[in-house]
Design a protein around this motif. Structure first.
Motif, PDB file in Angstrom:
ATOM      1  N   GLN A 190      -2.558  18.656   2.016  1.00  0.00           N
ATOM      2  CA  GLN A 190      -1.960  17.569   1.235  1.00  0.00           C
ATOM      3  C   GLN A 190      -2.518  16.211   1.644  1.00  0.00           C
ATOM      4  OE1 GLN A 190       2.025  18.661   2.898  1.00  0.00           O
ATOM      5  NE2 GLN A 190       2.408  16.466   2.754  1.00  0.00           N
ATOM      6  N   ASP A 191      -2.934  16.098   2.910  1.00  0.00           N
ATOM      7  CA  ASP A 191      -3.567  14.854   3.338  1.00  0.00           C
ATOM      8  C   ASP A 191      -4.967  14.719   2.746  1.00  0.00           C
ATOM      9  OD1 ASP A 191      -1.472  13.848   4.706  1.00  0.00           O
ATOM     10  OD2 ASP A 191      -2.176  14.443   6.705  1.00  0.00           O
ATOM     11  N   GLN A 192      -5.697  15.851   2.752  1.00  0.00           N
ATOM     12  CA  GLN A 192      -7.045  15.824   2.165  1.00  0.00           C
ATOM     13  C   GLN A 192      -6.979  15.438   0.698  1.00  0.00           C
ATOM     14  OE1 GLN A 192     -10.043  18.516   2.965  1.00  0.00           O
ATOM     15  NE2 GLN A 192      -9.489  18.902   5.087  1.00  0.00           N
ATOM     16  N   ASP A 193      -5.997  16.011  -0.002  1.00  0.00           N
ATOM     17  CA  ASP A 193      -5.829  15.655  -1.409  1.00  0.00           C
ATOM     18  C   ASP A 193      -5.346  14.212  -1.541  1.00  0.00           C
ATOM     19  OD1 ASP A 193      -6.609  18.171  -2.093  1.00  0.00           O
ATOM     20  OD2 ASP A 193      -4.587  18.944  -2.418  1.00  0.00           O
ATOM     21  N   GLY A 194      -4.483  13.818  -0.601  1.00  0.00           N
ATOM     22  CA  GLY A 194      -3.900  12.477  -0.664  1.00  0.00           C
ATOM     23  C   GLY A 194      -4.933  11.372  -0.503  1.00  0.00           C
ATOM     24  N   ILE A 195      -5.931  11.618   0.326  1.00  0.00           N
ATOM     25  CA  ILE A 195      -6.931  10.578   0.562  1.00  0.00           C
ATOM     26  C   ILE A 195      -7.736  10.342  -0.720  1.00  0.00           C
ATOM     27  CG2 ILE A 195      -8.880  11.977   1.433  1.00  0.00           C
ATOM     28  CD1 ILE A 195      -9.096   9.972   3.740  1.00  0.00           C
ATOM     29  N   TRP A 196      -7.968  11.424  -1.457  1.00  0.00           N
ATOM     30  CA  TRP A 196      -8.689  11.295  -2.735  1.00  0.00           C
ATOM     31  C   TRP A 196      -7.788  10.680  -3.804  1.00  0.00           C
ATOM     32  CZ3 TRP A 196     -13.092  10.615  -4.848  1.00  0.00           C
ATOM     33  CH2 TRP A 196     -13.325  10.916  -6.190  1.00  0.00           C
ATOM     34  N   GLU A 213      -6.145   6.468  -7.531  1.00  0.00           N
ATOM     35  CA  GLU A 213      -5.107   5.520  -7.944  1.00  0.00           C
ATOM     36  C   GLU A 213      -5.368   4.117  -7.410  1.00  0.00           C
ATOM     37  OE1 GLU A 213      -2.842   6.537 -10.065  1.00  0.00           O
ATOM     38  OE2 GLU A 213      -3.683   8.562  -9.975  1.00  0.00           O
ATOM     39  N   HIS A 214      -6.437   3.978  -6.653  1.00  0.00           N
ATOM     40  CA  HIS A 214      -6.767   2.718  -5.975  1.00  0.00           C
ATOM     41  C   HIS A 214      -5.557   2.194  -5.208  1.00  0.00           C
ATOM     42  CE1 HIS A 214      -8.570  -1.539  -5.794  1.00  0.00           C
ATOM     43  NE2 HIS A 214      -9.186  -0.750  -4.935  1.00  0.00           N
ATOM     44  N   ASN A 215      -5.003   3.068  -4.380  1.00  0.00           N
ATOM     45  CA  ASN A 215      -3.821   2.724  -3.608  1.00  0.00           C
ATOM     46  C   ASN A 215      -4.173   2.638  -2.120  1.00  0.00           C
ATOM     47  OD1 ASN A 215      -1.400   2.960  -2.042  1.00  0.00           O
ATOM     48  ND2 ASN A 215      -0.336   3.569  -3.915  1.00  0.00           N
ATOM     49  N   PHE A 216      -4.217   1.414  -1.632  1.00  0.00           N
ATOM     50  CA  PHE A 216      -4.622   1.130  -0.250  1.00  0.00           C
ATOM     51  C   PHE A 216      -3.769   1.896   0.758  1.00  0.00           C
ATOM     52  CE2 PHE A 216      -4.127  -1.467   3.623  1.00  0.00           C
ATOM     53  CZ  PHE A 216      -5.450  -1.686   3.982  1.00  0.00           C
ATOM     54  N   ASP A 217      -2.444   1.850   0.585  1.00  0.00           N
ATOM     55  CA  ASP A 217      -1.548   2.476   1.553  1.00  0.00           C
ATOM     56  C   ASP A 217      -1.710   3.992   1.575  1.00  0.00           C
ATOM     57  OD1 ASP A 217      -0.498   0.029   2.366  1.00  0.00           O
ATOM     58  OD2 ASP A 217       0.947   0.017   0.731  1.00  0.00           O
ATOM     59  N   ASP A 218      -1.816   4.584   0.389  1.00  0.00           N
ATOM     60  CA  ASP A 218      -1.994   6.040   0.332  1.00  0.00           C
ATOM     61  C   ASP A 218      -3.288   6.456   1.022  1.00  0.00           C
ATOM     62  OD1 ASP A 218       0.318   6.366  -0.971  1.00  0.00           O
ATOM     63  OD2 ASP A 218      -0.542   6.898  -2.928  1.00  0.00           O
ATOM     64  N   TYR A 219      -4.338   5.700   0.749  1.00  0.00           N
ATOM     65  CA  TYR A 219      -5.624   6.036   1.347  1.00  0.00           C
ATOM     66  C   TYR A 219      -5.580   5.894   2.866  1.00  0.00           C
ATOM     67  CZ  TYR A 219     -10.421   5.626   2.929  1.00  0.00           C
ATOM     68  OH  TYR A 219     -11.584   5.794   3.635  1.00  0.00           O
ATOM     69  N   TRP A 220      -5.093   4.759   3.349  1.00  0.00           N
ATOM     70  CA  TRP A 220      -5.145   4.504   4.794  1.00  0.00           C
ATOM     71  C   TRP A 220      -4.114   5.297   5.587  1.00  0.00           C
ATOM     72  CZ3 TRP A 220      -8.883   3.242   7.756  1.00  0.00           C
ATOM     73  CH2 TRP A 220      -9.950   2.522   7.224  1.00  0.00           C
ATOM     74  N   ARG A 221      -3.057   5.770   4.902  1.00  0.00           N
ATOM     75  CA  ARG A 221      -2.104   6.625   5.602  1.00  0.00           C
ATOM     76  C   ARG A 221      -2.847   7.834   6.174  1.00  0.00           C
ATOM     77  NH1 ARG A 221       1.462   7.829   1.506  1.00  0.00           N
ATOM     78  NH2 ARG A 221       2.241   5.710   1.734  1.00  0.00           N
ATOM     79  N   VAL A 222      -3.818   8.332   5.419  1.00  0.00           N
ATOM     80  CA  VAL A 222      -4.598   9.476   5.892  1.00  0.00           C
ATOM     81  C   VAL A 222      -5.845   9.019   6.642  1.00  0.00           C
ATOM     82  CG1 VAL A 222      -5.720  11.620   5.224  1.00  0.00           C
ATOM     83  CG2 VAL A 222      -3.796  10.749   3.871  1.00  0.00           C
ATOM     84  N   ALA A 223      -6.539   8.036   6.090  1.00  0.00           N
ATOM     85  CA  ALA A 223      -7.823   7.628   6.669  1.00  0.00           C
ATOM     86  C   ALA A 223      -7.667   7.136   8.105  1.00  0.00           C
ATOM     87  CB  ALA A 223      -8.466   6.553   5.800  1.00  0.00           C
ATOM     88  N   ALA A 269     -15.365   0.119  11.762  1.00  0.00           N
ATOM     89  CA  ALA A 269     -13.901   0.234  11.753  1.00  0.00           C
ATOM     90  C   ALA A 269     -13.265  -0.591  10.644  1.00  0.00           C
ATOM     91  CB  ALA A 269     -13.344  -0.205  13.108  1.00  0.00           C
ATOM     92  N   CYS A 270     -13.863  -1.715  10.327  1.00  0.00           N
ATOM     93  CA  CYS A 270     -13.194  -2.669   9.436  1.00  0.00           C
ATOM     94  C   CYS A 270     -13.829  -2.788   8.061  1.00  0.00           C
ATOM     95  CB  CYS A 270     -13.184  -4.056  10.075  1.00  0.00           C
ATOM     96  SG  CYS A 270     -12.370  -4.084  11.655  1.00  0.00           S
ATOM     97  N   MET A 271     -15.115  -2.518   7.951  1.00  0.00           N
ATOM     98  CA  MET A 271     -15.775  -2.775   6.678  1.00  0.00           C
ATOM     99  C   MET A 271     -16.511  -1.574   6.106  1.00  0.00           C
ATOM    100  SD  MET A 271     -16.959  -6.753   6.733  1.00  0.00           S
ATOM    101  CE  MET A 271     -17.585  -6.674   5.076  1.00  0.00           C
ATOM    102  N   ALA A 272     -16.259  -0.406   6.682  1.00  0.00           N
ATOM    103  CA  ALA A 272     -16.860   0.783   6.085  1.00  0.00           C
ATOM    104  C   ALA A 272     -16.273   0.980   4.691  1.00  0.00           C
ATOM    105  CB  ALA A 272     -16.581   1.995   6.965  1.00  0.00           C
ATOM    106  N   GLY A 273     -17.040   1.604   3.838  1.00  0.00           N
ATOM    107  CA  GLY A 273     -16.511   1.941   2.522  1.00  0.00           C
ATOM    108  C   GLY A 273     -15.459   3.022   2.655  1.00  0.00           C
ATOM    109  N   ALA A 274     -14.810   3.353   1.554  1.00  0.00           N
ATOM    110  CA  ALA A 274     -13.762   4.370   1.614  1.00  0.00           C
ATOM    111  C   ALA A 274     -14.338   5.731   1.979  1.00  0.00           C
ATOM    112  CB  ALA A 274     -13.038   4.450   0.271  1.00  0.00           C
ATOM    113  N   ASP A 275     -15.647   5.912   1.819  1.00  0.00           N
ATOM    114  CA  ASP A 275     -16.286   7.171   2.199  1.00  0.00           C
ATOM    115  C   ASP A 275     -16.615   7.205   3.687  1.00  0.00           C
ATOM    116  OD1 ASP A 275     -18.306   5.336   2.296  1.00  0.00           O
ATOM    117  OD2 ASP A 275     -19.605   6.330   0.847  1.00  0.00           O
ATOM    118  N   GLY A 276     -16.234   6.155   4.418  1.00  0.00           N
ATOM    119  CA  GLY A 276     -16.420   6.124   5.855  1.00  0.00           C
ATOM    120  C   GLY A 276     -17.736   5.506   6.316  1.00  0.00           C
TER     121      GLY A 276
END
Lengths: 128, 349
Positions: free
Chosen positions: B193-199, B204-214, B332-339
């Protein structure tokens, strides 16, 4: 790396620049040409079957470093006699699938193990 | 490698090293958008289309992907442009994008990277064609041609589906994880569910959802990093739920303790270069951008002392990166969402 001086006397005219282009820009373009030269060296790729995938009789191959990973996938499919649409999943170091447009050179520099780039292949999604 | 020198001549522990500012930069990176002008190839418009309206403008998130824009684009075209019957005949899986100059746009590149890559590639073309700005960092819409048929499948490499885009995205995250730690345990340790959640966070372009997992995967900068050795009390400064950190080693999440920072260097019209990028140098000082660039591209970024004119620039997410930025900090701070730290190099006019 890339310390050669490009022989550009003939290429200068081909560059799409008007005469008022600054010298520094010309210098920068020449530098770019140097970095764009393809790496002619070869690296060893080692194929390892995972799960039910057929084992290859020979599993070490030398491949030109400037090739994209896509070329490795295509080579592997050919060696295995895979038809278009037959599933084949490829991984580096049993860990991840690289982007098909990444170069063998980049992957080798970052992930080579004992002088080999280890490419695992599977007929089912393994670390998906 | 991870031992820090006690004498640091540069790289004072900056204000940037607090987790609050880490979050700030992550949010700035996340919120970045680029303007796109999407025009259907007029030769491919189906009969009875409403010509003259076949252009769609969108401010797209930099961290998103073209396949994720498709539903919205299709909706617009169906509503406004296409004749209803003709529109229904079109197959979305045959759609593909090209830039105005005829460059194929890849499904699996983040949109921001496509945009930046276009800007640096324009930097080597005759100035008359583009803006006259020194660095050419214009913010004009990137003009995309949408083709409705005959995709050059072998060059696009992936199918345009959101699912294959997700697979490619997860692959990039895992590759970045492997670069950092030499294994992908953090990624594979994520629950389904985390793997799916990060995607979903990307979709949804949701910062909190993405970073909760990332945040379970991407290292952070911590105030402790300038202390040597870090006092154990600093462990709490990571402010991470203990459940995600069974070992709870103080430096387990420190961006300066990774084996290597996931960095790719993009040059105009290619190539893309990738190499091992250690977070610190042999003397223990942080590996800075200027050091990295002058090592990898000395002809474009001559090593100091250098007094000649500036030849090239490096940018990320559309902004110029200061030369003394530390590679670990960028990771740590400016990587893209793909890491990945995706550095685009352009030519200074």
């Amino acid at each position: 790396m890339a310390s050669g001086s490009p022989d550009d006397s003939g290429r200068q005219a081909a560059l799409p620049w008007t005469p008022d282009v600054s010298e520094s820009a010309t210098e920068a373009l020449q530098a770019l040409d140097t970095y764009k030269k393809k790496d002619p060296s070869k690296v060893v790729v080692r194929f390892k079957a995972v799960g039910n995938a057929p084992i290859m009789r020979q599993n070490f191959y030398k491949i030109t470093a400037s090739n994209r990973f896509q070329a490795v996938i295509q080579f592997l499919r050919k060696e295995l006699g895979w038809k278009a649409g037959d599933p084949l999943f490829t991984y580096i170091n049993l860990a991840f699938s690289p982007a098909p447009d990444d170069t063998v050179s980049n992957l080798y520099k970052s992930f080579a193990t004992e002088g080999h780039l280890i490419v695992n292949y599977s007929t089912t999604a393994a670390w998906g | 490698m991870s031992a820090y020198g006690t004498t640091r001549h540069h790289g004072q522990p900056s204000a940037n090293s607090t987790p609050a500012s880490t979050t700030l930069f992550r949010r700035l990176t996340w919120e970045g958008t680029v303007p796109l002008e999407i025009r259907v190839d007029s030769k491919e418009l189906p009969a009875n289309s409403d010509r003259g309206l076949e252009c769609y403008y969108i401010q797209a998130p930099r961290v998103s992907y073209l396949p994720l824009l498709m539903p919205e684009i299709r909706r617009f075209l169906m509503d406004v442009v296409f004749d209803e019957a003709a529109g229904k005949m079109l197959k979305e899986e045959e759609w593909w994008f090209e830039s105005e100059e005829g460059t194929l746009l890849k499904w699996h590149w983040p949109i921001g990277l496509i945009y930046d890559n276009h800007i640096i590639s324009a930097s080597i073309r005759p100035p008359s064609q583009t803006s006259t700005s020194h660095y050419n960092l214009q913010v004009t819409p990137l003009k995309l041609i949408l083709h409705l048929a005959s995709p050059p499948t072998e060059k696009l490499l992936l199918s345009p589906s959101a699912e294959s885009c997700k697979q490619a995205f997860m692959g990039q995250l895992k590759e970045a994880d492997f670069i950092r730690w030499g294994n992908t345990k953090r990624m594979t340790g994520l629950r389904k569910q985390d793997q799916d959640g990060i995607w979903e966070g990307i979709k949804e372009h949701n910062f909190d959802d993405y970073w909760r997992v990332a945040s379970k995967v991407v290292p952070t900068t911590a105030p402790a990093r300038s202390n040597s050795p870090p006092p154990s009390t600093n462990t709490s400064m990571h402010a991470r739920p203990p459940s995600t950190d069974p070992q709870s080693a103080p430096d387990r999440d420190n961006a300066y303790n990774v084996r290597s920072v996931p960095v790719r260097l993009y040059l105009p019209d290619g190539p893309v270069m990738q190499d091992v990028v250690s977070p610190t140098l042999e003397d223990g000082s942080p590996h800075t951008l200027v050091h990295y660039l002058s090592t990898h591209l000395p002809l474009l970024f001559p090593p100091v002392p250098y007094s000649g004119p500036e030849l090239a620039y490096a940018m990320m997410h559309g902004v110029l990166v200061p030369p003394d930025a530390e590679m670990a900090w960028l990771g740590a701070c400016m990587a893209g969402a793909d890491g990945w730290v995706s550095l685009c190099v352009g030519i200074v006019r």
